[in-house]
Design a protein around this motif. Sequence first.
Motif, mmCIF file in Angstrom:
data_model
loop_
_atom_site.group_PDB
_atom_site.id
_atom_site.type_symbol
_atom_site.label_atom_id
_atom_site.label_comp_id
_atom_site.label_asym_id
_atom_site.label_seq_id
_atom_site.Cartn_x
_atom_site.Cartn_y
_atom_site.Cartn_z
ATOM 1 N N LYS A 26 0.812 -1.215 0.000
ATOM 2 C CA LYS A 26 0.000 0.000 0.000
ATOM 3 C C LYS A 26 0.850 1.273 0.000
ATOM 4 O O LYS A 26 0.459 2.264 -0.591
ATOM 5 C CB LYS A 26 -0.905 -0.024 1.240
ATOM 6 N N ASN A 27 1.973 1.209 0.644
ATOM 7 C CA ASN A 27 2.684 2.454 0.927
ATOM 8 C C ASN A 27 4.053 2.619 0.291
ATOM 9 O O ASN A 27 4.775 3.541 0.644
ATOM 10 C CB ASN A 27 2.850 2.614 2.446
ATOM 11 N N THR A 28 4.421 1.732 -0.598
ATOM 12 C CA THR A 28 5.733 1.917 -1.227
ATOM 13 C C THR A 28 5.613 1.847 -2.738
ATOM 14 O O THR A 28 4.645 1.310 -3.273
ATOM 15 C CB THR A 28 6.737 0.834 -0.791
ATOM 16 N N ARG A 29 6.627 2.395 -3.377
ATOM 17 C CA ARG A 29 6.644 2.367 -4.831
ATOM 18 C C ARG A 29 6.671 0.926 -5.334
ATOM 19 O O ARG A 29 5.933 0.555 -6.243
ATOM 20 C CB ARG A 29 7.872 3.115 -5.342
ATOM 21 N N LEU A 84 2.828 2.630 -18.303
ATOM 22 C CA LEU A 84 3.593 3.373 -17.297
ATOM 23 C C LEU A 84 5.084 3.133 -17.448
ATOM 24 O O LEU A 84 5.880 3.655 -16.687
ATOM 25 C CB LEU A 84 3.173 2.932 -15.890
ATOM 26 N N ASP A 88 -2.353 -6.381 -12.005
ATOM 27 C CA ASP A 88 -3.743 -6.106 -12.312
ATOM 28 C C ASP A 88 -3.965 -5.785 -13.777
ATOM 29 O O ASP A 88 -5.024 -6.071 -14.319
ATOM 30 C CB ASP A 88 -4.241 -4.946 -11.456
ATOM 31 N N SER A 89 -2.997 -5.179 -14.410
ATOM 32 C CA SER A 89 -3.181 -4.833 -15.815
ATOM 33 C C SER A 89 -1.826 -4.666 -16.480
ATOM 34 O O SER A 89 -1.153 -3.652 -16.298
ATOM 35 C CB SER A 89 -4.007 -3.554 -15.920
ATOM 36 N N ARG A 104 1.441 -4.305 -7.718
ATOM 37 C CA ARG A 104 -0.010 -4.387 -7.926
ATOM 38 C C ARG A 104 -0.400 -3.981 -9.344
ATOM 39 O O ARG A 104 -1.307 -4.562 -9.939
ATOM 40 C CB ARG A 104 -0.727 -3.514 -6.904
ATOM 41 N N VAL A 105 0.274 -2.974 -9.881
ATOM 42 C CA VAL A 105 -0.030 -2.564 -11.261
ATOM 43 C C VAL A 105 0.272 -3.714 -12.214
ATOM 44 O O VAL A 105 -0.552 -4.080 -13.058
ATOM 45 C CB VAL A 105 0.792 -1.319 -11.657
ATOM 46 N N ILE A 122 6.525 0.212 -17.014
ATOM 47 C CA ILE A 122 6.990 -0.807 -16.072
ATOM 48 C C ILE A 122 7.337 -2.074 -16.847
ATOM 49 O O ILE A 122 6.580 -2.494 -17.724
ATOM 50 C CB ILE A 122 5.893 -1.122 -15.032
ATOM 51 N N LEU A 161 3.210 -0.712 -5.039
ATOM 52 C CA LEU A 161 2.256 -0.251 -6.048
ATOM 53 C C LEU A 161 2.620 -0.808 -7.425
ATOM 54 O O LEU A 161 1.747 -1.195 -8.201
ATOM 55 C CB LEU A 161 2.237 1.285 -6.076
ATOM 56 N N THR A 162 3.931 -0.848 -7.698
ATOM 57 C CA THR A 162 4.374 -1.385 -8.983
ATOM 58 C C THR A 162 3.950 -2.844 -9.127
ATOM 59 O O THR A 162 3.469 -3.267 -10.177
ATOM 60 C CB THR A 162 5.905 -1.279 -9.087
ATOM 61 N N ARG A 179 2.596 -1.475 -18.878
ATOM 62 C CA ARG A 179 3.438 -1.105 -20.004
ATOM 63 C C ARG A 179 3.289 0.373 -20.329
ATOM 64 O O ARG A 179 4.251 1.060 -20.636
ATOM 65 C CB ARG A 179 3.099 -1.977 -21.217
ATOM 66 N N ASP A 228 -1.242 -4.164 -19.532
ATOM 67 C CA ASP A 228 -1.295 -3.049 -20.483
ATOM 68 C C ASP A 228 -1.005 -1.729 -19.787
ATOM 69 O O ASP A 228 -0.205 -0.926 -20.257
ATOM 70 C CB ASP A 228 -2.689 -2.970 -21.124
ATOM 71 N N ALA A 229 -1.689 -1.534 -18.665
ATOM 72 C CA ALA A 229 -1.483 -0.294 -17.915
ATOM 73 C C ALA A 229 -0.032 -0.207 -17.454
ATOM 74 O O ALA A 229 0.584 0.851 -17.511
ATOM 75 C CB ALA A 229 -2.421 -0.247 -16.721
#
Lengths: 512, 307
Positions: free
Chosen positions: B164-167, B185, B177-178, B173-174, B187, B170-171, B183, B180-181
């Motif tokens: 929840k609280n670190t880069r 960004l 979850d997606s 989780r991105v 990542i 979040l990376t 890429r 495409d999203a």
Amino acid sequence: MRVPALDPSPPQHAIAVETLGMTMRFGSFTALKDVSIRIPAGSFHVLLGENGAGKSTLVKCMMGFYKPTSGQMTVDGREVAVPDPRAAHDLGLGMVYQHFTLVPSLTAAENLVISRKDVPARIDWEKERADLAAFMTRMPFSVPLDVPVGRLAAGEKQKLELLKQLYLGRRFLILDEPTSVLTPAEADELLGMVRGLTTDGTLTCLMISHKFREVTAFADEVSVLRRGEHVGGGKVADLSTAEMAAMMIGEKELVRPAARLAVNGKPVMTVSGAKAADRSGLKTIEIGDLKVKSGEIVGLAGISGNGQMELMEILSGQRPLMEGAIKVCGLPFHATRSEARQFNVRYLPEEPLRNACAPKMSVAENIFFRDFDFAGGKPKFWLNGRRMAELAARLVGEYKVKTASLATPIAALSGGNVQRAVLSRELNGAVDLLLIANPCFGLDFSAVAEIRTRIMAARNAGAAVLLISEDLDEILELSDRILVMSEGRIVFETPAAGADIGEIGKHMAGHH
Amino acid sequence: MSEDIGLWGVPLAILGGAIRVSTPFIFVSTGECLTERSGRINLGLEGTLVFGAMSGYAVAYHTGSPWLGTLAAAFAGLLFGLLHGVLCSLPRVNDIAIGIALMIFGTGLAFFFGKPYVQPVAPHLPAIPLGFWSPLPQVQAALNVNVLFLAGIALAFATAWMLKNTRIGLTIRVAGDSADAARALGIDVNRVRLWSTAAGGALAGIGGAYLSLYYPGSWNEGISSGQGLMAVALVIFARWNPVNCLYASLLFGGAGALGPALQSVGITSGYYLFYAAPYVLTLGFLVATSSRTRALPSAPGELSIIK
Ligand SMILES: Nc1ncnc2c1ncn2[C@@H]1O[C@H](COP(=O)(O)OP(=O)(O)OP(=O)(O)O)[C@@H](O)[C@H]1O
Ligand SMILES: [Mg+2]
């Protein structure tokens, strides 16, 4: 070779971008042929073209999402290499894609923060939240920041996509049909703001749009693509709408709107006392009484996120009722396949790629879905490949679906062509009840005319049509009777003839 | 001193069981949770666990330090995770198939190298006698807590906080979850998944070391009773939330101790049925919380079982 950036941080002023001889091939299919376009700093440039003309392909090449087969790009006169989107972002280029690219399970706040380049290793949410709140007060609209994005309606997602680019401080912004999910007032507000940013020299904007109204009201220049080729363009001030349209479609003739025949039909579908949970599970959708008669188009207007999506899900059997009943031709209806076949009920839900297609299966297979196990009123055990190919070839031709081949995965089609493919499947054969949501989302004007004509033709042939749309113009054009939905309820009803737009708008906005 | 505390023995034994049995579940399921949040499933953790148990035991035996053993197990797990991650980044490779292959590979390799260590005795991981205040031996036994158990609790909370609280969180989780999203960004999805799988493997290795170095505390071919596989199921049970993974592991451990606990107070009928308690419980809970209208709300969108 990658050109090292002289300045690692994006520039603080609008930037000029130019493409030189961009060509993009997918296999043997050429989606983009030698396209050179110049977009000066601080201009508001619009890219026009029919569905499948290659507009999205061009901008994806510019953003490094695709690697063009050949061609170069310059930024502020300097030749640059854009091997991936990150390189584009470093140059100050940003884009809002036609398909949403937000992460569904992350909240809006998380989506915004993670998209930043300088995300700190540890995220101080208190500070970020305060910064975001301050940023939001400068924006013309807001979105809920703490709800997972997957639960937002299409309109809200699009707003967030835009907010994200502005939040990231991009200097060259590509918008791929940004307003298709916004109400006219929201669209004007948004484009007005973008326009303001371009005139004061902080931003250059390249927008893909199908709406001439937006082009004439906000843009400086246009470029037109047709079948992957750059066929013309110029200053908006020097061009008439008719001239732009002519460049887009070439020699083709436009479909004329179908006449509205007087039909006095019996009720086909009735929904009474229906109650269901909404997407968040916190509120309820309540439809007291909804009747659709044969030979009638009932238009359901409303701002996105007011329960229309849920109503469509109820009618298509994706969302169970807590109370109430749906009846078709006087018999209870649960949207099973056999009932839908028996009563000739057809659906065109919104975001058809997600709700009405198997994205990785071929165009032919997707078109064959409704009848693959049924022929001549009898269930079939074996799949008939020949019948599938024939049906698909006929419908693809009839509905002018632009696809590299029948075996292409349907997800590779442009947004408008997915819509056409699904519509061709649903309108094939006898139709008694047609349930449609946002049928012209993202379609070019000739496709819009064609699809509206087909809907009107279905009505004239005696189908009962429920048209759920966020586009008020579309509702006014097609409907016989107009309903307004707000906060999960139908709050207003009026015959379309002589309807008062101001009154409808007031109810849409929630003042009843 | 052995007092009879009657039926009180049952909850005490369950508590003790929960603490003792749950630790490997906590490590494996938290690790798998991390992997799955990045969009991959590693079914090979059973193999990683067994190999971790073997390598941990072997190193502890040779060096005399159970901590070095645990470290070695984590390192072995990391390698297994990396192997899984690398294989899955190849085009057209299915993570579930690779997982099953690695499960068999890891177990087989552990049995092969572990033959000489079945007899020797390695030093155990230390435990903290948190029950010292009580005169009752049952309480003392139940509250004899291994350090890794406490580390596991901290790990679960730390992982939840991290997501929840670190880069990095979040990376992950991105990417999960997606794609495409991610890429869009910029990542590198494969790299994120590679390291998430590696971290998950390392944690599973530690779970294995706990088995051979504390409870049951020896190395043999029957060391794991499917903890590695069950932990994967627990992640779904816990709805991909590390803290829920902790609770699920405790619940599972406690339910597993039900049979022996009841037996100790003389209830022996239906003995084998009680052994099934954790599984019945899990199944019941999954059925009760599932819904026809909502998709699994927190399931990462990129998981191959969801897509
Ligand atoms: N990944 C792909 N693989 C194969 N063909 C593709 C791919 N992407 C696009 N195409 C094809 O290239 C052509 C141009 O598509 P593009 O998405 O650029 O159209 P568009 O102008 O954006 O249309 P719309 O207005 O409908 O969005 C289409 O015929 C499409 O089928
Ligand atoms: Mg497009």
